[in-house]
Design a protein around this motif. Sequence first.
Motif, PDB file in Angstrom:
ATOM      1  N   UNK A   1      12.644  66.019 154.801  1.00 23.28           N
ATOM      2  CA  UNK A   1      13.359  67.286 154.737  1.00 23.28           C
ATOM      3  C   UNK A   1      14.145  67.017 153.340  1.00 23.28           C
ATOM      4  N   UNK A   2      14.430  68.172 152.680  1.00 20.83           N
ATOM      5  CA  UNK A   2      15.120  68.185 151.473  1.00 20.83           C
ATOM      6  C   UNK A   2      16.302  69.056 151.947  1.00 20.83           C
ATOM      7  N   UNK A   3      17.587  68.698 151.519  1.00 17.75           N
ATOM      8  CA  UNK A   3      18.760  69.554 151.694  1.00 17.75           C
ATOM      9  C   UNK A   3      19.242  70.360 150.369  1.00 17.75           C
ATOM     10  N   UNK A   4      18.831  71.571 150.461  1.00 15.02           N
ATOM     11  CA  UNK A   4      19.197  72.474 149.434  1.00 15.02           C
ATOM     12  C   UNK A   4      20.357  72.966 149.169  1.00 15.02           C
ATOM     13  N   UNK A   5      21.168  72.606 148.106  1.00 11.40           N
ATOM     14  CA  UNK A   5      22.478  72.640 147.677  1.00 11.40           C
ATOM     15  C   UNK A   5      22.734  73.569 146.280  1.00 11.40           C
ATOM     16  N   UNK A   6      23.432  74.296 146.239  1.00 11.83           N
ATOM     17  CA  UNK A   6      23.594  75.359 145.000  1.00 11.83           C
ATOM     18  C   UNK A   6      23.511  76.456 145.310  1.00 11.83           C
ATOM     19  N   UNK A   7      23.991  77.416 144.207  1.00 10.97           N
ATOM     20  CA  UNK A   7      23.558  78.945 144.424  1.00 10.97           C
ATOM     21  C   UNK A   7      22.333  79.323 144.343  1.00 10.97           C
ATOM     22  N   UNK A   8      21.471  78.708 143.414  1.00  9.70           N
ATOM     23  CA  UNK A   8      19.888  79.027 143.646  1.00  9.70           C
ATOM     24  C   UNK A   8      19.325  79.034 144.953  1.00  9.70           C
ATOM     25  N   UNK A   9      19.518  77.768 145.721  1.00 11.82           N
ATOM     26  CA  UNK A   9      18.889  77.614 146.845  1.00 11.82           C
ATOM     27  C   UNK A   9      19.679  78.539 148.055  1.00 11.82           C
ATOM     28  N   UNK A  10      20.839  78.501 147.893  1.00 12.09           N
ATOM     29  CA  UNK A  10      21.435  79.648 149.059  1.00 12.09           C
ATOM     30  C   UNK A  10      21.131  80.774 148.828  1.00 12.09           C
TER      31      UNK A  10
END
Length: 487
Positions: A198-207
């Motif tokens: 799994x990856x943890x999506x951080x930042x405005x794009x992924x949100x």
Amino acid sequence: MAKVTTIIDIGSNSMRMAIFKKTSQFGFYLLYELKSKVRISQGSYEHGGVLQKVPIKRALKALMEFKEIAQKYKSKKLFCIATSAVRDAPNAQEFIALVRKECGLRIRVIDGKKEAFYGGVACANLLHHREGITIDIGGGSTECALIKEGKIVDLLSLNIGTIRLKELFLDKNASLERTLDFIGKELEKIPPHYQSIQVFGVGGTIRAIAKLAIKRNNYPIEVVHGYEMGVSEHLDFIYEIANSSEARLEVLGVGADRQDSIRSGALIFWAFLRHLRPEKIVASGVGVREGVFLSDMLRHHRCSFPKGISPSMLSLLDRFLPHAQHSQEVKRVCVKLFETLQPLHRIASEYLYHLKIAGQLSSIGKVLNFYGTHKHAAYLALNALSYGFSHQDRAIICLLVQFSQKKIPKDSNIAHISAIMPPILTLQWLSFILGLAEALCTTRVPKDIVYTLRGKTLTIKSSQELYLCQEVIAKLNKPASLDIDFL
């Protein structure tokens, strides 16, 4: 101890401020947050990284007002950090000196690995998974942290970001092949040991992508932090976003402030997913700002919460708990009843975790309004157990608290969260146990009380009559297979 701390993050695309308030040594919550689309990197990538005059003026105006807001909230600590655009700028020192002169703020420029570290600290402490790879897509760079067993084991920073890609390629109508080639050369720098399911999506794009997926999937909880997406089910959707026109993005629900950067961000994210090949994406609502705050808060604890500490739980209990001893008594009785009744309910022990937390939180709604105690407590549980809990955890705890005094319905009243719930019978048993525990704690629980299960009858033996308790229990919706006797 500074109770209120402000973090200002000068990113390539946006400038963000977060104000956190501590409620105890390890309890805290987000008090205020604000974003300004300063885009300090505007025009810099085609001018050798030099920060331009107009974006600098925007930054100064935003920083001055950010400082005023921090003072308004009586913030005793303020950390101002700058990332990719400033650290890459030949005129960075001129900008830093100007900010100090005009705004009275000291900017700390952090390198890529430090930026990756802060994102890693936030995810390792505030997500419900203990292993994964962070992907923090910013305007100028993308940072990764490899997390194993809740610890950061490696860090890296790559020079690919939404604004960098937009100005160098998308704005010049460069071919997709050329753009992907640029991204691919950076991805080759990722060491082979960066592997995780799994990856943890951080930042405005992924949100923003997660918000679109929530809407697209009719997902019942509109909360980005902790939202999980299967890579195989969403990879083509992410690629579609990267190749959409502005009109199509609007139809998909992308906000106007995100339309000009989400395509480059989605393309970067898509390329990362194809390179790393994870099975799952876990969207993170936390990142560098939370990491800076936690690094200061936990500086004597190796940037990790001690085992068993939940900052969101502590924050709720610190702010809303009217009677700490009662809360602990309900929790203890919940455990005892769950164990005693286990041969009858046969519920997996993993749900005892949710029952214990529900026991502790069941009375926090009294602070808002006594007559809506369980309704208010349920709302707080669902919406304020922000850190360290999965969406399913939060929904289960919410339902147990809300319906501890009445039967959980099987109809549309819980349709908004039923899609991620265990079987209804499991929930009804757990909510009943919580209601029974609350009843037994109406007065002080006798020290000599004994619970015994014989067949389908729960016998409660005590030297005290427990008159009021028996009145309350008589009104509870017992599972059909259970009888209760008092001795």
